[in-house]
Scaffold this motif. Structure first.
Motif, short mmCIF file in Angstrom:
data_model
loop_
_atom_site.label_atom_id
_atom_site.label_comp_id
_atom_site.label_asym_id
_atom_site.label_seq_id
_atom_site.Cartn_x
_atom_site.Cartn_y
_atom_site.Cartn_z
N ILE A 194 0.83 -1.21 0.00
CA ILE A 194 0.00 0.00 0.00
C ILE A 194 0.86 1.25 0.00
N ASP A 195 1.93 1.23 0.81
CA ASP A 195 2.79 2.42 0.90
C ASP A 195 3.57 2.65 -0.38
N GLU A 196 3.99 1.58 -1.03
CA GLU A 196 4.82 1.71 -2.23
C GLU A 196 4.01 1.78 -3.52
N TYR A 197 2.70 1.72 -3.42
CA TYR A 197 1.89 1.70 -4.64
C TYR A 197 1.89 3.06 -5.31
N LYS A 198 2.19 3.07 -6.57
CA LYS A 198 2.12 4.26 -7.40
C LYS A 198 1.41 3.90 -8.69
N PRO A 199 0.30 4.55 -8.99
CA PRO A 199 -0.44 4.20 -10.21
C PRO A 199 0.35 4.54 -11.46
N THR A 200 0.55 3.55 -12.29
CA THR A 200 1.24 3.73 -13.57
C THR A 200 0.39 3.14 -14.68
N LYS A 201 0.51 3.72 -15.86
CA LYS A 201 -0.27 3.28 -17.01
C LYS A 201 0.63 2.43 -17.90
N ASP A 202 0.75 1.13 -17.54
CA ASP A 202 1.61 0.22 -18.30
C ASP A 202 0.93 -0.30 -19.56
N ASN A 203 -0.40 -0.36 -19.54
CA ASN A 203 -1.13 -0.94 -20.66
C ASN A 203 -2.11 0.09 -21.20
N SER A 204 -2.02 0.37 -22.49
CA SER A 204 -2.92 1.34 -23.11
C SER A 204 -3.65 0.65 -24.26
N PRO A 205 -4.76 -0.01 -23.99
CA PRO A 205 -5.48 -0.71 -25.05
C PRO A 205 -6.13 0.29 -26.00
N SER A 206 -6.26 -0.12 -27.21
CA SER A 206 -6.88 0.74 -28.24
C SER A 206 -8.39 0.59 -28.21
N VAL A 207 -8.96 0.87 -27.07
CA VAL A 207 -10.41 0.78 -26.89
C VAL A 207 -10.92 2.18 -26.61
N ASN A 208 -11.80 2.66 -27.40
CA ASN A 208 -12.46 3.94 -27.16
C ASN A 208 -13.94 3.78 -27.48
N MET A 209 -14.68 4.77 -27.11
CA MET A 209 -16.14 4.71 -27.28
C MET A 209 -16.55 5.60 -28.45
N LYS A 210 -17.32 5.02 -29.34
CA LYS A 210 -17.85 5.76 -30.47
C LYS A 210 -19.38 5.64 -30.45
N ILE A 211 -20.04 6.78 -30.45
CA ILE A 211 -21.50 6.82 -30.36
C ILE A 211 -22.07 6.94 -31.77
N ILE A 212 -22.98 6.02 -32.11
CA ILE A 212 -23.65 6.02 -33.41
C ILE A 212 -25.15 6.22 -33.17
N LEU A 213 -25.71 7.24 -33.79
CA LEU A 213 -27.12 7.57 -33.61
C LEU A 213 -27.94 7.11 -34.81
N THR A 214 -29.22 6.94 -34.60
CA THR A 214 -30.12 6.54 -35.67
C THR A 214 -30.41 7.69 -36.63
N ASP A 215 -30.28 8.94 -36.14
CA ASP A 215 -30.43 10.11 -36.99
C ASP A 215 -29.57 11.22 -36.40
N GLU A 216 -29.42 12.30 -37.14
CA GLU A 216 -28.57 13.40 -36.73
C GLU A 216 -29.37 14.62 -36.28
N VAL A 217 -30.61 14.42 -35.88
CA VAL A 217 -31.41 15.53 -35.34
C VAL A 217 -30.92 15.82 -33.93
N PRO A 218 -30.42 17.02 -33.64
CA PRO A 218 -29.84 17.30 -32.32
C PRO A 218 -30.86 17.14 -31.19
N VAL A 219 -30.38 16.63 -30.08
CA VAL A 219 -31.18 16.50 -28.86
C VAL A 219 -30.81 17.66 -27.96
N TYR A 220 -31.79 18.48 -27.58
CA TYR A 220 -31.52 19.66 -26.77
C TYR A 220 -32.56 19.77 -25.66
N GLN A 221 -32.07 20.03 -24.44
CA GLN A 221 -32.93 20.31 -23.29
C GLN A 221 -32.31 21.46 -22.50
N PRO A 222 -33.12 22.41 -22.03
CA PRO A 222 -32.57 23.53 -21.26
C PRO A 222 -32.11 23.07 -19.88
#
Length: 714
Positions: free
Chosen positions: A517-545
């Motif tokens: 616990i004392d020696e733990y330092k978060p490191t990013k050793d693995n960088s997978p090529s995973v990202n999120m891509k959002i695909i919509l059924t149409d391109e009509v913008p969604v807007y709410q105040p």
């Protein structure tokens, strides 16, 4: 057909189809209900006495036809004819009760009721068996349906008695009676008979029944005194009649109108019109005036015709005895600050300089304006012009004064010059030369000490301040006594070490865990090529105040948005898409900022990545004895969001619009994308069984503590 072989019991056991077949063979009508068909066949066979020899039957077409044939029964020794019932089930159905097998139902009473009615209407065993089954409901009906061999009344009666008999003990009956009270709208006799019905199962004595009856009637014991005279049920019924008359008379008396005293009697000439109701003084009872005009109303000044706070008399009497003795209560003068003649040592006064005149000013934090008496204003330079701005001021006791006008005057407070607006009042309306109100706090900070009041300059850009004369000085924090007090008592923040309990481990294992616990330092050793891509059924913008939130919630939202901006999780946006935010309460009482993406989710094409099955995860944990759990903090924020999809995640708050650069919470595809991300990083550990992953929860199973620590090191 051999009719001699048919007796009454055989006819009663026939179904409708069988009865119609027999009647057709005999040439009789087959139209009617089952009991009509049965009686028609019995009358033809001579098993019951038919009082009419010219009885007509209806055929299938509804035409009335006489009997075409009469078959005589051969004379042979046979039992006496059995007379059938003269009443059907529908005739006496209202006098029979339903049995549902509940705790409040008495099976013995129900059986006795059927047998008593059967004897009166001449029912045989088959009638009782058939009609009794029609009276069953609920648990009793289900019980009879589940049994076999119940073919007569005796078997049915015995089975029901064994199953539903003797359910309520004497103690249970007394508890029910103790909780049973007279209901609203229920008559006293109905209430009595209900208690008798409950107590019948244990043969409750009359004295106890009388006690339960009287206790269940609302009211005091005094109002129910007449009921206590009854010793038996019959006497109680007589007393109930008397008790009802007393209650009715008392109810009528309570609505009788009581004539006020000293009111003269008036005769109504026109009886069709209601008599005019005259008002009277509630102090003396006279009808000639009202209370506000009553001469017997005395103030402390012994005068009438005005309200107490409008009284101009300076001294008055508290009581008649004080007036006779010559002692009086001092009355305060009517002015804005009703302070009276209190000594100056009890009030916070400050010596200030107005132009070149030294005056004493009262510091009044309850007044919003700065006031000056006219005599002080007359001593000032004649060049100061009075603006005709009249204002109505209200003080203690509803006193009201009017100002003569206002002017802007340069004053010096603690060697700091400032221009203040003063409102001029008459000399008799205020006891002090000057009153400094809360308007001076725009220019000064006030420090109240035990024996003095100090004013310190505040850096404020104002046209009323003479920038050349006013020295804007800022007090250093080290020289400010109040700052030192607060810094010593409130601002000391101590950083605590992580809290964890390793008492269940031995010293060697506890030391190893503590070291990791004392020696733990978060490191990013693995960088997978995973990202999120959002695909919509149409391109009509969604807007709410944005939604309106309280001031406290606005501060929470601003703090969270600022933190996300600093960490690079979000960025400012100008997208056409906008979703509102909402604060959700956590279990510990804090608030979590979430985005309402429901409209956006309705247009997103779903990601069908297979998530971990709970049954498979539990199967892998079955043989382990030690479990180590790791919970990833803000797990979704580790997965980047595709650049083309960031505009869809835009959200709006009261302070602006931002969009996510990493996977946000609330998107329907976020869990599936995150599971793909976890499997890409921990694929090797998941395959060999080192880690069981479900969303952001990682479980490391092991058979021993040493094995658990070794797996944790990986």
């Amino acid at each position: 057909m051999d009719t001699g072989a048919i007796d009454a019991d055989a006819v009663l056991k026939m179904t409708v189809v069988t009865l119609k077949e027999k009647l057709r063979e005999l040439g009789l009508g087959v139209v009617g209900r089952k009991h009509e068909l049965r009686e028609r066949l019995l009358q033809h066979l001579g098993l019951i006495d038919d009082g009419d020899d010219e009885d007509e039957d209806e055929d299938e077409d509804g035409d009335s036809q006489p009997n075409q044939s009469v078959i005589e029964v051969p004379s042979r020794p046979s039992p006496a004819p059995v007379s059938t019932a003269h009443f059907t089930f529908k005739d006496i159905q209202e006098s029979l009760s339903i049995f549902d097998g509940s705790d409040t139902s008495d099976i013995k009473k129900w059986i006795e009721q059927i047998e008593e009615n059967a004897e009166i209407v001449n029912w045989n065993e088959i009638h009782k068996f058939i009609y009794a089954k029609q009276l069953l409901r609920g648990a009793a009906k289900l019980f009879v349906s589940s049994q076999t061999g119940l073919r007569d009344w005796s078997c049915l009666k015995l089975s029901l008695s064994k199953e539903f008999g003797n359910k309520l003990s004497a103690g249970d009956v007394h508890k029910i009676l103790g909780k049973r009270h007279k209901k609203q709208g229920e008559s006293y006799r109905e209430y009595l008979y209900a208690l008798m019905e409950i107590g019948k199962s244990v043969r409750l004595d009359e004295e106890s029944l009388l006690e339960y009856f009287i206790d269940g009637i609302p009211g005091s014991k005094f109002s129910k005194a007449v009921l206590y005279q009854a010793k038996t049920i019959s006497e109680l019924k007589e007393q109930i009649v008397i008790f009802e008359k007393i209650k009715q008379e008392s109810r009528v008396d309570s609505f009788k109108k009581v004539e006020p005293y000293n009111r003269p009697k008036q005769e109504n000439v026109n009886s069709s019109l209601p008599a005019k109701i005259e008002k009277r003084c509630y102090r003396c009872g006279e009808f000639s005036h009202l209370a506000k005009d009553c001469k017997q109303r005395e103030f402390k000044c012994q005068q009438i015709g005005h309200r107490s706070f409008e009284c101009k008399t300076q001294t008055g009497t508290g009581t008649k005895r004080e007036h006779q003795q010559g002692t009086g209560t001092k009355r305060e003068q009517s002015h804005v600050n009703s302070i009276g003649e209190a000594p100056k040592t009890n009030l916070k006064l400050k010596k200030i300089k107005v132009c070149s005149i030294d005056v004493w000013a009262l510091i009044d934090t309850g007044c919003s304006l700065c006031l000056m008496r006219c005599e002080i204003f007359n001593k000032l330079d004649k060049s100061i012009q009075l603006v005709p701005e009249r204002r109505q001021l209200f003080g203690i006791g509803a006193s009201r004064i009017s100002t003569r006008g206002s002017c802007e005057i340069k004053v010096q407070i603690d060697k700091s010059p400032v221009n203040l607006t003063f409102h001029i009042v008459e000399a008799g309306d205020m006891s002090y030369e000057i009153i400094l109100g809360t308007s001076i706090f725009k220019y000064f900070d006030m420090l109240v000490l035990d024996d003095n009041i100090e004013f310190r300059d505040r850096i404020v850009a104002s046209s009323n301040v003479d920038n050349e004369d006013v020295a804007k000085t800022v007090v250093p924090k080290d020289d400010d006594p109040m700052a030192n007090i607060f810094s010593n008592s409130c601002f000391n923040i101590s950083r605590e070490e992580p809290d964890y309990d390793l008492a269940h481990l031995n010293k060697g294992l506890a030391s190893a865990v503590r070291q990791m616990i004392d020696e733990y330092k978060p490191t990013k050793d693995n960088s997978p090529s995973v990202n999120m891509k959002i695909i919509l059924t149409d391109e009509v913008p969604v807007y709410q105040p944005p939604r309106r939130v309280s001031y406290e919630e606005q501060k929470i939202i601003d703090k969270q948005v600022e933190q996300w901006l600093d960490e690079g999780i979000i960025r400012p946006s100008c997208s056409n898409y906008a979703s509102p935010v909402v604060l959700v309460s956590k279990k510990n009482g804090t608030k979590r900022l979430c985005c309402d993406y429901r409209k956006l989710n309705s247009k997103i094409i779903r990601d069908n990545f297979p998530m971990t099955l709970i049954d498979d995860a539990l199967e892998r944990l079955r043989e382990a004895n030690v479990y180590t759990t790791l919970d990833l903090a803000n797990g979704f924020f580790h997965v980047p969001l595709d650049e083309s999809s960031r505009k869809y995640t835009a959200f709006v708050t009261h302070s602006g619009q931002c969009e996510f650069q990493y996977v946000p919470f609330g998107i329907c595809n976020s869990p599936a994308v995150f599971c793909r991300y976890i499997h890409a990083i921990l694929n090797d550990f998941i395959r060999d069984g080192t880690v069981v992953a479900y969303m952001d929860d990682l479980v490391i199973p092991a058979k021993t503590e040493e094995e658990a620590i070794e797996k944790l090191r990986k």
